[in-house]
Motif scaffolding. Structure first.
Motif, PDB file in Angstrom:
ATOM      1  N   TYR A  61       0.827  -1.205   0.000  1.00  0.00           N
ATOM      2  CA  TYR A  61       0.000   0.000   0.000  1.00  0.00           C
ATOM      3  C   TYR A  61       0.864   1.258   0.000  1.00  0.00           C
ATOM      4  N   ILE A  62       2.000   1.220   0.698  1.00  0.00           N
ATOM      5  CA  ILE A  62       2.919   2.360   0.672  1.00  0.00           C
ATOM      6  C   ILE A  62       3.430   2.584  -0.749  1.00  0.00           C
ATOM      7  N   LEU A  63       3.838   1.509  -1.398  1.00  0.00           N
ATOM      8  CA  LEU A  63       4.386   1.622  -2.744  1.00  0.00           C
ATOM      9  C   LEU A  63       3.330   2.047  -3.760  1.00  0.00           C
ATOM     10  N   LYS A  64       2.085   1.731  -3.494  1.00  0.00           N
ATOM     11  CA  LYS A  64       1.008   2.119  -4.401  1.00  0.00           C
ATOM     12  C   LYS A  64       0.958   3.626  -4.586  1.00  0.00           C
ATOM     13  N   ASN A  65       1.347   4.373  -3.539  1.00  0.00           N
ATOM     14  CA  ASN A  65       1.289   5.831  -3.612  1.00  0.00           C
ATOM     15  C   ASN A  65       2.647   6.472  -3.876  1.00  0.00           C
ATOM     16  N   ASN A  66       3.672   5.649  -4.110  1.00  0.00           N
ATOM     17  CA  ASN A  66       4.993   6.217  -4.374  1.00  0.00           C
ATOM     18  C   ASN A  66       5.083   6.685  -5.826  1.00  0.00           C
ATOM     19  N   THR A  67       5.597   7.887  -6.027  1.00  0.00           N
ATOM     20  CA  THR A  67       5.674   8.488  -7.366  1.00  0.00           C
ATOM     21  C   THR A  67       7.121   8.678  -7.833  1.00  0.00           C
ATOM     22  N   SER A  68       8.057   7.983  -7.193  1.00  0.00           N
ATOM     23  CA  SER A  68       9.475   8.279  -7.425  1.00  0.00           C
ATOM     24  C   SER A  68      10.264   7.086  -7.950  1.00  0.00           C
ATOM     25  N   ASN A  69       9.619   6.265  -8.753  1.00  0.00           N
ATOM     26  CA  ASN A  69      10.311   5.169  -9.439  1.00  0.00           C
ATOM     27  C   ASN A  69      10.986   4.206  -8.464  1.00  0.00           C
ATOM     28  N   SER A  70      10.278   3.904  -7.389  1.00  0.00           N
ATOM     29  CA  SER A  70      10.770   2.929  -6.413  1.00  0.00           C
ATOM     30  C   SER A  70      10.376   1.523  -6.847  1.00  0.00           C
ATOM     31  N   PRO A  71      10.937   0.492  -6.227  1.00  0.00           N
ATOM     32  CA  PRO A  71      10.493  -0.871  -6.543  1.00  0.00           C
ATOM     33  C   PRO A  71       8.979  -1.009  -6.360  1.00  0.00           C
ATOM     34  N   VAL A  72       8.389  -1.922  -7.096  1.00  0.00           N
ATOM     35  CA  VAL A  72       6.928  -2.076  -7.050  1.00  0.00           C
ATOM     36  C   VAL A  72       6.496  -3.167  -6.081  1.00  0.00           C
ATOM     37  N   GLU A  73       7.449  -3.937  -5.582  1.00  0.00           N
ATOM     38  CA  GLU A  73       7.119  -5.055  -4.691  1.00  0.00           C
ATOM     39  C   GLU A  73       8.190  -5.146  -3.604  1.00  0.00           C
ATOM     40  N   PRO A  74       7.773  -5.325  -2.340  1.00  0.00           N
ATOM     41  CA  PRO A  74       8.766  -5.450  -1.273  1.00  0.00           C
ATOM     42  C   PRO A  74       9.475  -6.794  -1.308  1.00  0.00           C
ATOM     43  N   HIS A  75      10.715  -6.786  -0.867  1.00  0.00           N
ATOM     44  CA  HIS A  75      11.474  -8.020  -0.676  1.00  0.00           C
ATOM     45  C   HIS A  75      11.304  -8.447   0.775  1.00  0.00           C
ATOM     46  N   GLU A  76      10.975  -9.708   1.006  1.00  0.00           N
ATOM     47  CA  GLU A  76      10.690 -10.168   2.366  1.00  0.00           C
ATOM     48  C   GLU A  76      11.978 -10.508   3.125  1.00  0.00           C
ATOM     49  N   LEU A  77      12.110  -9.935   4.310  1.00  0.00           N
ATOM     50  CA  LEU A  77      13.239 -10.223   5.184  1.00  0.00           C
ATOM     51  C   LEU A  77      12.707 -10.695   6.541  1.00  0.00           C
ATOM     52  N   PRO A  78      12.727 -11.996   6.812  1.00  0.00           N
ATOM     53  CA  PRO A  78      12.214 -12.516   8.085  1.00  0.00           C
ATOM     54  C   PRO A  78      12.914 -11.938   9.310  1.00  0.00           C
ATOM     55  N   ASP A  79      14.143 -11.442   9.143  1.00  0.00           N
ATOM     56  CA  ASP A  79      14.876 -10.892  10.289  1.00  0.00           C
ATOM     57  C   ASP A  79      14.144  -9.723  10.940  1.00  0.00           C
ATOM     58  N   PHE A  80      13.291  -9.047  10.199  1.00  0.00           N
ATOM     59  CA  PHE A  80      12.591  -7.880  10.737  1.00  0.00           C
ATOM     60  C   PHE A  80      11.172  -8.215  11.219  1.00  0.00           C
ATOM     61  N   ARG A  81      10.955  -9.500  11.522  1.00  0.00           N
ATOM     62  CA  ARG A  81       9.697  -9.899  12.154  1.00  0.00           C
ATOM     63  C   ARG A  81       9.537  -9.259  13.538  1.00  0.00           C
ATOM     64  N   GLU A  82       8.310  -9.351  14.039  1.00  0.00           N
ATOM     65  CA  GLU A  82       8.036  -8.985  15.422  1.00  0.00           C
ATOM     66  C   GLU A  82       8.701  -9.997  16.361  1.00  0.00           C
ATOM     67  N   GLN A  83       8.864  -9.624  17.630  1.00  0.00           N
ATOM     68  CA  GLN A  83       9.264 -10.609  18.634  1.00  0.00           C
ATOM     69  C   GLN A  83       8.242 -11.743  18.639  1.00  0.00           C
ATOM     70  N   PHE A  84       8.715 -12.967  18.813  1.00  0.00           N
ATOM     71  CA  PHE A  84       7.809 -14.105  18.968  1.00  0.00           C
ATOM     72  C   PHE A  84       7.373 -14.175  20.426  1.00  0.00           C
ATOM     73  N   PHE A  85       6.063 -14.058  20.672  1.00  0.00           N
ATOM     74  CA  PHE A  85       5.540 -14.040  22.035  1.00  0.00           C
ATOM     75  C   PHE A  85       5.156 -15.418  22.542  1.00  0.00           C
ATOM     76  N   GLY A  86       5.377 -16.451  21.757  1.00  0.00           N
ATOM     77  CA  GLY A  86       5.153 -17.817  22.217  1.00  0.00           C
ATOM     78  C   GLY A  86       3.733 -18.072  22.679  1.00  0.00           C
ATOM     79  N   SER A  87       3.593 -18.554  23.905  1.00  0.00           N
ATOM     80  CA  SER A  87       2.289 -18.932  24.445  1.00  0.00           C
ATOM     81  C   SER A  87       1.352 -17.748  24.624  1.00  0.00           C
ATOM     82  N   PHE A  88       1.887 -16.534  24.545  1.00  0.00           N
ATOM     83  CA  PHE A  88       1.062 -15.348  24.735  1.00  0.00           C
ATOM     84  C   PHE A  88       0.487 -14.799  23.421  1.00  0.00           C
ATOM     85  N   GLU A  89       0.791 -15.456  22.328  1.00  0.00           N
ATOM     86  CA  GLU A  89       0.238 -15.016  21.047  1.00  0.00           C
ATOM     87  C   GLU A  89      -1.286 -15.107  21.080  1.00  0.00           C
TER      88      GLU A  89
END
Length: 221
Positions: free
Chosen positions: A66-94
């Motif tokens: 959605y961010i890229l949908k409104n970008n007008t500056s010739n940015s990439p059209v699709e994000p590259h997924e990086l699992p390293d930037f996930r949220e903390q895993f909350f385990g049993s509290f999810e």
């Protein structure tokens, strides 16, 4: 060498709306959450991004789109997924109500808390993560060391992929953004809950990083 990072929290999800811990679980964006992504895209529309990344969780991927949908500056059209930037895993509290989690955490601290933010303000992000791990009866939740090891790897990956002056967009998560702020010696910022669609701007240097904006959902770049 300085890489300009724009780290945006994903838009509101149904778990956010219901005040439930989300972590590695996924819930779709609400209509308001979609708008958070579009609004962030409008504010960042004039920036050419040399790289666009998101965590591999659906709410982050969709917000990046959605961010890229409104970008007008010739940015990439699709994000590259990086699992390293996930949220903390909350385990049993999810999926558990945040007030219930905060009350449970009080049994493992010297004070009683009714909100997660109060716990962070008193003990900091690292101790909060470690307490969640300690309280998880199945030992699923990530502790501070586990979380920071992967996020640090993510930053190293960004440094390898980019060069001096590059603008890089990363869509990530609230606790991860707060945790990064604290690792950069800004506990004062980490105490603030990150708004959906808000950004943290970082100058990423070879061996350090500096925060210039935090929890910003109003600046038009």
């Amino acid at each position: 060498m300085a890489i300009n990072l724009y780290i945006v929290r994903h838009g509101e999800t149904y778990f956010n709306f219901l005040h439930r811990f989300q972590g590695w679980s996924d819930a779709p964006l609400t209509s308001k959450g979609i708008q958070h992504g579009l609004d962030a895209g409008s504010r960042l529309a004039n920036i050419h991004f040399d790289g666009v990344y998101s965590s591999d969780l659906t709410r982050a991927i969709h917000t990046a789109r959605y961010i890229l949908k409104n970008n007008t500056s010739n940015s990439p059209v699709e994000p590259h997924e990086l699992p390293d930037f996930r949220e903390q895993f909350f385990g049993s509290f999810e999926g558990i109500d945040s007030e219930i989690v905060a009350t449970t955490m009080s049994a493992y601290t010297t004070k009683n808390f009714t909100t997660y933010s109060d716990l962070v303000t008193e003990y900091g992000m690292a101790e909060t993560m470690n307490t969640i791990r300690l309280a998880d009866p199945f030992d699923f939740a990530e502790n501070d060391e586990q979380w920071w090891t992967r996020v640090s790897h993510g930053f190293a990956d960004i440094r390898d992929r980019h060069q001096d002056g590059d603008n890089v967009l990363i869509v990530s998560h609230g606790t991860t953004i707060r945790g990064i702020a604290e690792k950069l010696n800004r506990h004062d910022l980490a105490s603030d809950a990150v708004k959906n669609g808000a950004l943290m701007q970082i100058e990423l240097l070879p061996n350090s990083a500096n925060i210039s904006r935090f929890n910003d959902d109003s600046t038009v770049f």
